[in-house]
Design a protein around this motif. Sequence first.
Motif, PDB file in Angstrom:
ATOM      1  N   PRO A 223      48.837  36.453  38.269  1.00  0.00           N
ATOM      2  CA  PRO A 223      48.214  36.662  36.962  1.00  0.00           C
ATOM      3  C   PRO A 223      48.215  38.156  36.572  1.00  0.00           C
ATOM      4  O   PRO A 223      48.638  39.022  37.344  1.00  0.00           O
ATOM      5  N   PHE A 224      47.690  38.436  35.374  1.00  0.00           N
ATOM      6  CA  PHE A 224      47.489  39.799  34.873  1.00  0.00           C
ATOM      7  C   PHE A 224      46.426  40.470  35.732  1.00  0.00           C
ATOM      8  O   PHE A 224      45.369  39.897  35.997  1.00  0.00           O
ATOM      9  N   HIS A 225      46.696  41.719  36.198  1.00  0.00           N
ATOM     10  CA  HIS A 225      45.755  42.349  37.127  1.00  0.00           C
ATOM     11  C   HIS A 225      45.460  43.804  36.730  1.00  0.00           C
ATOM     12  O   HIS A 225      45.953  44.306  35.705  1.00  0.00           O
ATOM     13  N   GLU A 306      45.537  38.194  26.990  1.00  0.00           N
ATOM     14  CA  GLU A 306      44.799  38.472  25.751  1.00  0.00           C
ATOM     15  C   GLU A 306      43.326  38.750  26.036  1.00  0.00           C
ATOM     16  O   GLU A 306      42.736  39.685  25.473  1.00  0.00           O
ATOM     17  N   LEU A 307      42.722  37.961  26.915  1.00  0.00           N
ATOM     18  CA  LEU A 307      41.308  38.164  27.254  1.00  0.00           C
ATOM     19  C   LEU A 307      41.092  39.510  27.942  1.00  0.00           C
ATOM     20  O   LEU A 307      40.126  40.226  27.641  1.00  0.00           O
ATOM     21  N   ALA A 308      41.992  39.868  28.877  1.00  0.00           N
ATOM     22  CA  ALA A 308      41.842  41.125  29.612  1.00  0.00           C
ATOM     23  C   ALA A 308      42.006  42.328  28.688  1.00  0.00           C
ATOM     24  O   ALA A 308      41.270  43.322  28.804  1.00  0.00           O
ATOM     25  N   ALA A 384      50.228  40.692  42.178  1.00  0.00           N
ATOM     26  CA  ALA A 384      49.954  39.299  41.840  1.00  0.00           C
ATOM     27  C   ALA A 384      50.142  38.408  43.062  1.00  0.00           C
ATOM     28  O   ALA A 384      49.434  37.405  43.222  1.00  0.00           O
ATOM     29  N   THR A 385      51.089  38.781  43.933  1.00  0.00           N
ATOM     30  CA  THR A 385      51.307  37.988  45.149  1.00  0.00           C
ATOM     31  C   THR A 385      50.060  37.990  46.017  1.00  0.00           C
ATOM     32  O   THR A 385      49.630  36.939  46.516  1.00  0.00           O
ATOM     33  N   MET A 394      41.130  42.524  42.485  1.00  0.00           N
ATOM     34  CA  MET A 394      42.356  43.089  41.925  1.00  0.00           C
ATOM     35  C   MET A 394      42.568  42.727  40.464  1.00  0.00           C
ATOM     36  O   MET A 394      43.511  43.220  39.841  1.00  0.00           O
ATOM     37  N   THR A 395      41.742  41.880  39.917  1.00  0.00           N
ATOM     38  CA  THR A 395      41.913  41.455  38.524  1.00  0.00           C
ATOM     39  C   THR A 395      40.733  41.926  37.682  1.00  0.00           C
ATOM     40  O   THR A 395      39.617  42.119  38.199  1.00  0.00           O
ATOM     41  N   PRO A 396      40.919  42.121  36.364  1.00  0.00           N
ATOM     42  CA  PRO A 396      39.802  42.458  35.484  1.00  0.00           C
ATOM     43  C   PRO A 396      38.719  41.391  35.593  1.00  0.00           C
ATOM     44  O   PRO A 396      39.018  40.212  35.868  1.00  0.00           O
ATOM     45  N   PRO A 397      37.462  41.742  35.371  1.00  0.00           N
ATOM     46  CA  PRO A 397      36.370  40.785  35.537  1.00  0.00           C
ATOM     47  C   PRO A 397      36.574  39.476  34.785  1.00  0.00           C
ATOM     48  O   PRO A 397      36.304  38.393  35.318  1.00  0.00           O
TER      49      PRO A 397
END
Length: 431
Positions: A223-225, A306-308, A384-385, A394-397
């Motif tokens: 995912p987006f991180h 989009e959310l991040a 992402a792996t 590692m990802t936005p809240p």
Amino acid sequence: MAAIGSDGKSTPVSVRAGQISRYLRSPSTRMAAFGGLLTYLSYAFAHGSWANPLLVSVSIFVGVFLPSYAKLSNKAELWANNQFGFVTAGRLGRFIPQLAFNLVMFWLMLWGGALNQLGMASVGGVVGAALVTTLASQGTQYLGGYLVARGVGDANRNTLVGILINVTLAGLGTAGAPGAREAFLFLGFGLGGALFVVGLLSDIRSVAAPKGGIGLFFGTYNPFHNSHLALLRTAIEQRGLDKVIIHPVLIPKLHVDAFRKGEIRVGRLKDGFQIYEKTDKADSNVDYFPTGNVFLPPETRVALIELALAEAGMADKVEVAVYSDIYYAKGFQGVIAEIRRRHPGVRLHVIHGTDFGGMLVRQIADECGWIYPWCILRRDQVSATAIRRGAKGMTPPIVTDVLDQISQNLPIISEGGRCFRNDNGVLTEGN
């Protein structure tokens, strides 16, 4: 009865037999065997060494190990890319071991009497033949990569085809055959040399890029991180970008083709991720999953980006564009053409990493015209792996929250003032 594998565990003979059967049925295996035969015929015909035992041995070696050679060549280039981030370094990473291999092969065959001394002298002896062969190999393998970027073939098989073309010309060219010698030299110094020049120009653009314009950021975002956000902020600041356009890889074209042929399938779901797996129709010599086999559905990845961006206050500087029809029909080449149509005359920069996907994006951008690369050497261990394997923090809240809700298989997910229906990890906006 069982066999002992390299991990110390026993492997049933039936499983091992199935693996061997798939290997023998592999198109790459058959192509390699043909390559060994072609090596023998080309050199035996051109150099008059039909009964030479060393040529027979070298040809058998080529026929058996050519798929592994192709894989190692690709991995050597990827390693150099990840270490240095320059196209030229990556191509040298492929070039140097191939040159060493060719030097040994030509020396052995000349020493064993399999090669015509005068013909070899006409192309510069062992060193000249090895150099031209390696340069020509670089050129043909680059063309193979060019086709991969357009959804034709795969990296390993296209590399094999390039090597086979090169083998034929090398056999005839090193014998001094009329026309073949010139074609051999042209393929080496012309195509192979031009390849290094193009890569060098790309590297120069990457370090001497003017500021201003639009950034292009293509990737799977699976995912987006946090590093994606950091890259966007840094690129915007360093290049003075007016904005960045993100276009996610919907389904990699390699996977689209493999699904269509029945070579891979979605084997199972885990925490909203789709787990791809190979079927019995798969080619055992093909790497179907160079970026992994665990994927969030494309709709979900777009929603998370989009959310991040909204949470980070970057929605006004970063546009998420999804041109599905264009991407599936023409790939990122078509996407770039569409962005240019919508923003005529605007300077473009491509933001990319140094992994397989990142350097493929760099290659596509180079082929699409004068685009300025912005390459980042990732050293922060955020990936992402790692996230797909369970790494935390590692990802936005907001991405973390949504992934947690997906893993619980909640039917409705609400975040960032938006509401999504959740169907086994596929997010669709609306109640």
